[in-house]
Write a protein that holds these residues in place. Sequence first.
Motif, short mmCIF file in Angstrom:
data_model
loop_
_atom_site.label_atom_id
_atom_site.label_comp_id
_atom_site.label_asym_id
_atom_site.label_seq_id
_atom_site.Cartn_x
_atom_site.Cartn_y
_atom_site.Cartn_z
N UNK A 296 0.94 -1.15 0.04
CA UNK A 296 -0.20 -0.09 -0.32
C UNK A 296 0.96 1.40 0.01
N UNK A 297 1.86 1.21 0.74
CA UNK A 297 2.70 2.60 1.15
C UNK A 297 3.60 2.54 -0.08
N UNK A 298 4.02 1.25 -0.81
CA UNK A 298 4.94 1.42 -2.01
C UNK A 298 3.83 1.85 -3.23
N UNK A 299 2.84 1.59 -3.60
CA UNK A 299 1.96 1.99 -4.69
C UNK A 299 1.69 3.61 -4.35
N UNK A 300 1.54 3.89 -3.15
CA UNK A 300 1.42 5.34 -2.73
C UNK A 300 2.71 5.88 -3.38
N UNK A 301 3.74 5.74 -2.82
CA UNK A 301 5.05 6.35 -3.58
C UNK A 301 5.32 6.28 -5.01
N UNK A 302 4.58 5.18 -5.67
CA UNK A 302 4.69 5.17 -6.90
C UNK A 302 3.95 6.25 -7.65
#
Length: 599
Positions: A87-93
């Motif tokens: 979830x955090x990784x996709x937000x950073x993407x």
Amino acid sequence: MAVRPTDKNDRATIRRTLHYFWGVTRQKMGAFVLSIVSSVGYIALLTFANTYVMGLIVDRVQASPVSADQVLPVFGPYVLALLVVNAVGQTLSKLQDYSVYKLEINGDYQLSRLCFDTLSNQSMTFHNSRFGGSLVSQTSRFVSGYSGLVDVVTYSLWPTLASIVLTVGILAPIAPLFVAILVVMLVLYVVIAYGMYRRILPLSAEASRAQNKLSGVLSDAVTNILAVKTYGREDYERGLFTTADREAMAAENINMRATMRRGFTTSALITVIMFVVSIFVVGGNAWFGISAGTLVMMFTYTYNLTMRFNYFNSMMQRINRALGDAAEMTRVLDEPTLVADDEDAKPLEVTEGRIDFENLRFRYPDAPKDDYVFEDLNLHIPAGQRVGLVGRSGSGKTTLTKLLLRLDDVQEGRVLVDGQDVSHCTQQSLRRQVAYVPQEALLFHRSIRENIAYGKPDATEEEIRRAAEEANALEFIERLPDGFDTMVGERGVKLSGGQRQRVAIARAILVDAPILVLDEATSALDSESEALVQGALENLMRGRTSIVVAHRLSTVASLDRIVVLAHGEVVEDGTHHELVERGGEYASLWNRQTGGFLE
């Protein structure tokens, strides 16, 4: 095709390009920092944290069997960790994409404006020696080069650097020997790849240069399409375009082949690296007691890193393309401005309109060293006087008006307006005090209303109509289906030559400047239109300092004074009657006219 080797000039151009690119990037430092943080965080979470958690799951599965009713209690924390990481990784993407948008939107705007300001402030000598289409192409490539560099840095360079640091940082405590060998091989890879692609940069610049030339040839043919068609030269222009097209294609092919050869070399190095990784994976447990989960993690991390390096080929190619595309415009931006305002330049204030040319010495910057148009020329024009400049072609008539408008700067001497040296005044203030009507009407692909009001954009509808009427343009304008809203086409091609000229004269009438310059302003008019417009010009010149350049001597015969130029010198000066009676150069020109034109 000859290719220039990488030299100091190439490296200097790269440094200057990066200087311009960094200048606009600093304006959005927050977005730049966000691009780094989001890129590093995206890779750290979705590649490394995901794999790390999966390695823990593999080790837990290998440690002991888990009953069905214990799956969630045992593996629940791992699943939750994967959920949070993704979830955090996709937000950073998405933040990564946002930062790129912000940088590119600002960069495109700022760099386009930089190019426009530079080109618009360059001298006419600069523009006369270049294809307009090539300059447009160079501007487009310069801007797209920045966007391309932002893309490759954000989506490739930062993730690659993050992958190196994280791979080494995580695996070094677990398998130091493996990491040492990996680092040595990756350093070798970078050194070889960088050396190869550094030699490719001139090829990318050459390909970009050929594409810009192609754009210039196309623009030149399209701009002069009427001449192409009326002389039946379509095949000839097609030949020129084909030649330029083949040169561009050949340059692209040379660049492509060089890139592919280097790509095969770097791919071979990646294959060797993966071979070493495979050996460690299959023997890691037996030789070093490394757990299965850790081996999975080692393989995944290293495989991801080698794939990143495998894309190094593409990354360097894209960097080369971005820098190569920007190279020509970078050189244009670094060219000195031949006509520039002083730092303390003041606005020109015209109270009378007196003009003095004092001891002028001038040659065009691209002319041979001793090829001077003027050498020690002096001319005084009192305020309000109407002066005709006549002489054979090449005598310096139009050049003198360009020096008054400061489209070029003199090498020696001064041009004074009301005692003010125009070289120390701002160019815009000078040109706003001079209404200029050239031989070829300068119209934009805009409405007739916008073209007439170009020098006075806040003019009222009544003022625009009055100016058109005084220029004998109102009648034909009102006959057009859209009247003043009629679009005139590029350079006014939808209007006749006489109509274009009358619109240009209406523009000058509306500006109401204290100084008037007419450079063959009635040459495009038929006899009837000329007679009607001549009366309007008489009214326009009244009370204004006026300089009228003419080959048709009948247009200057009634002026207060006529100055005859020959070989850059004033050879005669007086009224029409005085000069005819004198029997000199002017009388000779007058007697040799055919239909009022100077032969």
